[in-house]
Design a protein around this motif. Structure first.
Motif, mmCIF file in Angstrom:
data_model
loop_
_atom_site.group_PDB
_atom_site.id
_atom_site.type_symbol
_atom_site.label_atom_id
_atom_site.label_comp_id
_atom_site.label_asym_id
_atom_site.label_seq_id
_atom_site.Cartn_x
_atom_site.Cartn_y
_atom_site.Cartn_z
ATOM 1 N N THR A 1 0.851 -1.183 0.000
ATOM 2 C CA THR A 1 0.000 0.000 0.000
ATOM 3 C C THR A 1 0.893 1.242 0.000
ATOM 4 O OG1 THR A 1 -0.080 0.093 2.416
ATOM 5 C CG2 THR A 1 -1.803 -1.179 1.308
ATOM 6 N N GLY A 2 0.320 2.374 -0.397
ATOM 7 C CA GLY A 2 1.068 3.617 -0.356
ATOM 8 C C GLY A 2 1.252 4.241 -1.724
ATOM 9 N N PHE A 3 2.176 5.210 -1.785
ATOM 10 C CA PHE A 3 2.373 6.004 -2.995
ATOM 11 C C PHE A 3 3.282 5.306 -4.003
ATOM 12 C CE2 PHE A 3 1.140 9.417 -0.057
ATOM 13 C CZ PHE A 3 0.184 10.064 -0.832
ATOM 14 N N TYR A 4 2.890 5.426 -5.273
ATOM 15 C CA TYR A 4 3.697 4.936 -6.380
ATOM 16 C C TYR A 4 3.716 5.988 -7.484
ATOM 17 C CZ TYR A 4 3.819 0.116 -4.606
ATOM 18 O OH TYR A 4 4.038 -1.012 -3.853
ATOM 19 N N LYS B 1 8.019 2.762 -6.087
ATOM 20 C CA LYS B 1 7.427 3.011 -4.774
ATOM 21 C C LYS B 1 8.006 4.301 -4.204
ATOM 22 C CE LYS B 1 5.034 1.741 -1.080
ATOM 23 N NZ LYS B 1 5.165 2.983 -0.285
ATOM 24 N N ARG B 2 7.146 5.182 -3.704
ATOM 25 C CA ARG B 2 7.571 6.442 -3.102
ATOM 26 C C ARG B 2 7.168 6.440 -1.637
ATOM 27 N NH1 ARG B 2 11.219 6.944 -5.350
ATOM 28 N NH2 ARG B 2 11.485 9.146 -4.828
ATOM 29 N N GLU B 3 8.057 6.929 -0.772
ATOM 30 C CA GLU B 3 7.850 6.783 0.665
ATOM 31 C C GLU B 3 6.936 7.842 1.263
ATOM 32 O OE1 GLU B 3 8.700 4.094 2.267
ATOM 33 O OE2 GLU B 3 9.456 3.428 0.322
ATOM 34 N N GLY B 4 6.883 9.017 0.692
ATOM 35 C CA GLY B 4 5.999 10.057 1.223
ATOM 36 C C GLY B 4 6.367 10.513 2.618
ATOM 37 N N GLU B 5 7.663 10.519 2.941
ATOM 38 C CA GLU B 5 8.084 10.941 4.280
ATOM 39 C C GLU B 5 7.766 12.415 4.504
ATOM 40 O OE1 GLU B 5 12.149 10.075 4.961
ATOM 41 O OE2 GLU B 5 11.958 7.914 4.611
ATOM 42 N N GLY C 1 -2.733 21.010 5.950
ATOM 43 C CA GLY C 1 -2.185 21.989 5.030
ATOM 44 C C GLY C 1 -1.652 21.368 3.763
ATOM 45 N N LEU C 2 -0.929 22.180 2.987
ATOM 46 C CA LEU C 2 -0.357 21.747 1.717
ATOM 47 C C LEU C 2 1.100 21.358 1.918
ATOM 48 C CD1 LEU C 2 -1.151 21.619 -1.365
ATOM 49 C CD2 LEU C 2 0.148 23.762 -1.589
ATOM 50 N N PHE C 3 1.466 20.184 1.425
ATOM 51 C CA PHE C 3 2.824 19.665 1.541
ATOM 52 C C PHE C 3 3.413 19.503 0.146
ATOM 53 C CE2 PHE C 3 1.042 18.897 5.583
ATOM 54 C CZ PHE C 3 2.081 18.748 6.495
ATOM 55 N N GLY D 1 8.088 12.606 -4.510
ATOM 56 C CA GLY D 1 7.297 11.986 -3.456
ATOM 57 C C GLY D 1 8.083 11.213 -2.441
ATOM 58 N N GLY D 2 9.406 11.297 -2.503
ATOM 59 C CA GLY D 2 10.200 10.626 -1.477
ATOM 60 C C GLY D 2 10.052 11.311 -0.139
ATOM 61 N N THR D 3 10.183 12.641 -0.158
ATOM 62 C CA THR D 3 10.006 13.425 1.062
ATOM 63 C C THR D 3 9.139 14.632 0.768
ATOM 64 O OG1 THR D 3 12.016 14.735 0.629
ATOM 65 C CG2 THR D 3 12.253 12.728 1.962
ATOM 66 N N PHE D 4 8.446 15.099 1.807
ATOM 67 C CA PHE D 4 7.574 16.259 1.690
ATOM 68 C C PHE D 4 7.904 17.259 2.785
ATOM 69 C CE2 PHE D 4 5.194 13.155 -0.670
ATOM 70 C CZ PHE D 4 4.471 13.876 -1.602
#
Length: 339
Positions: free
Chosen positions: A180-183, A194-198, A232-234, A240-243
């Motif tokens: 599950t999660g961001f791709y 696969k992107r971690e979305g940290e 808020g907006l990130f 998409g690795g980090t925000f």
């Protein structure tokens, strides 16, 4: 399927519920990007008035559950993705389609057409549910299956208008997307990353496992995307690795890019339509909305940022041709309004 949007505000939570379905001049030198875009915009691929077999004018069209909107094909035609197919608005006239009246979810307009997901509907070419990731370059007459047919229905999805970089949230692991999660995919789903979305805040999830995130992808920079959240907006500049949290700290319900600016529907004690340029937030004029209603989707004409549209959870739609100074209603309680 039931999609629920949570808006956090002043110590309270506003719950807004949507879709429930039982059952998408010749150049002497090498042209720069803006010249290429101008050339592409002259290439018409959809003839609404000249194709009465597929595109049918209907000034009394009912729109059930809006799942996205945008200017697909860069031809100035507004597409509204719904639970029962596409509705198209062109120069004050509404059209529906005679076939492929699918339940289009995760709809994203791009320069050469649109990407979507969802479920088969009336007169559909699909006999497998869900329809996975699909693309059309001719207004929805032809739907090309790219990946995940029968596996996944993407609700949380964004696409770069010119780059075609696709970002999705996968709600359940499968043989193609194991977690599950961001791709992300840059090649129409031949390969996925696969992107971690940290750095993104904790989200609430609906019954289908989808988070209350709104993804907006930069139109030409495939590595830049913004995610609207209840905090808020990130912004991410590394695909998409980090925000990182931006200066737009109010709950963001809907978001879309125009060039480097993000247009968003936010909650700051009331619903606002804003433009965020990376440093400053400008509040735009908007029409009065019903109590407990909110902006659900926003689109800006890529050829002209003075033309913008938004729709609401209660089935209202508004169009501005002067940058938001004035608005006309084009959908009223799920009923189209024609000129």
């Amino acid at each position: 399927m039931k999609k629920t949007i949570w808006l956090s505000a002043l110590g309270g939570v506003l719950l807004v519920s949507a879709c429930q379905a039982e059952d998408q001049e010749e150049q002497t030198a090498e042209p720069d990007e803006s010249q290429e875009e101008a050339e592409h915009s002259d290439q018409k691929t959809v003839d609404l008035s000249g194709d009465g077999d597929f595109f049918i004018q209907n000034d009394e069209l009912d729109i059930t559950h809006i799942h996205g909107l945008g200017y697909a094909g860069n031809e100035g035609i507004l597409y509204v993705a719904t639970h029962h197919g596409l509705a198209l608005y062109d120069d004050g006239i509404w059209y529906e389609t005679s076939e492929e009246r699918n339940d289009y979810m995760g709809f994203s307009a791009v320069e050469d057409g649109f990407y979507t997901s969802g479920h088969p509907g009336e007169a559909s070419s699909f006999d497998v549910d869900p329809i996975g990731l699909v693309k059309s370059k001719d207004g929805g007459k032809t739907l090309e299956t790219l990946d995940l047919l029968g596996m996944t229905d993407f609700h949380v999805k964004g696409t770069g208008y010119y780059s075609n970089a696709i970002y999705v949230y996968n709600p359940k692991g499968n043989e193609r997307l194991e977690e599950t999660g961001f791709y992300r995919t840059l090649d129409d789903a031949e390969t996925w990353e696969k992107r971690e979305g940290e750095g993104l805040p904790e989200a609430s999830y609906d019954q289908g496992g989808y988070p209350n995130f709104a993804i907006a992808v930069h139109p030409s920079d495939e590595d830049t995307l913004a995610v609207g959240t209840s905090e808020g907006l990130f912004l991410s500049n590394d695909s998409g690795g980090t925000f990182e949290r931006t200066g737009l700290g109010n709950p963001v319900i809907a978001a879309t890019y125009y060039e480097d600016d993000v247009y968003a529907g936010i909650w700051d004690g009331e619903i606002q339509l804003v433009r965020y340029d990376g440093e400053e937030t400008t509040v735009l004029k908007r029409p009065d909305l019903q109590e407990q209603d909110a902006i659900q989707y926003i689109a800006v004409n890529p050829q002209d940022d003075s033309e913008m549209v938004f729709t609401t959870f209660h089935g209202e739609g508004y169009l501005s041709e002067d940058g938001g100074d004035s608005w006309e209603k084009i959908i009223e309680a799920g009923q189209v309004v024609a000129k």
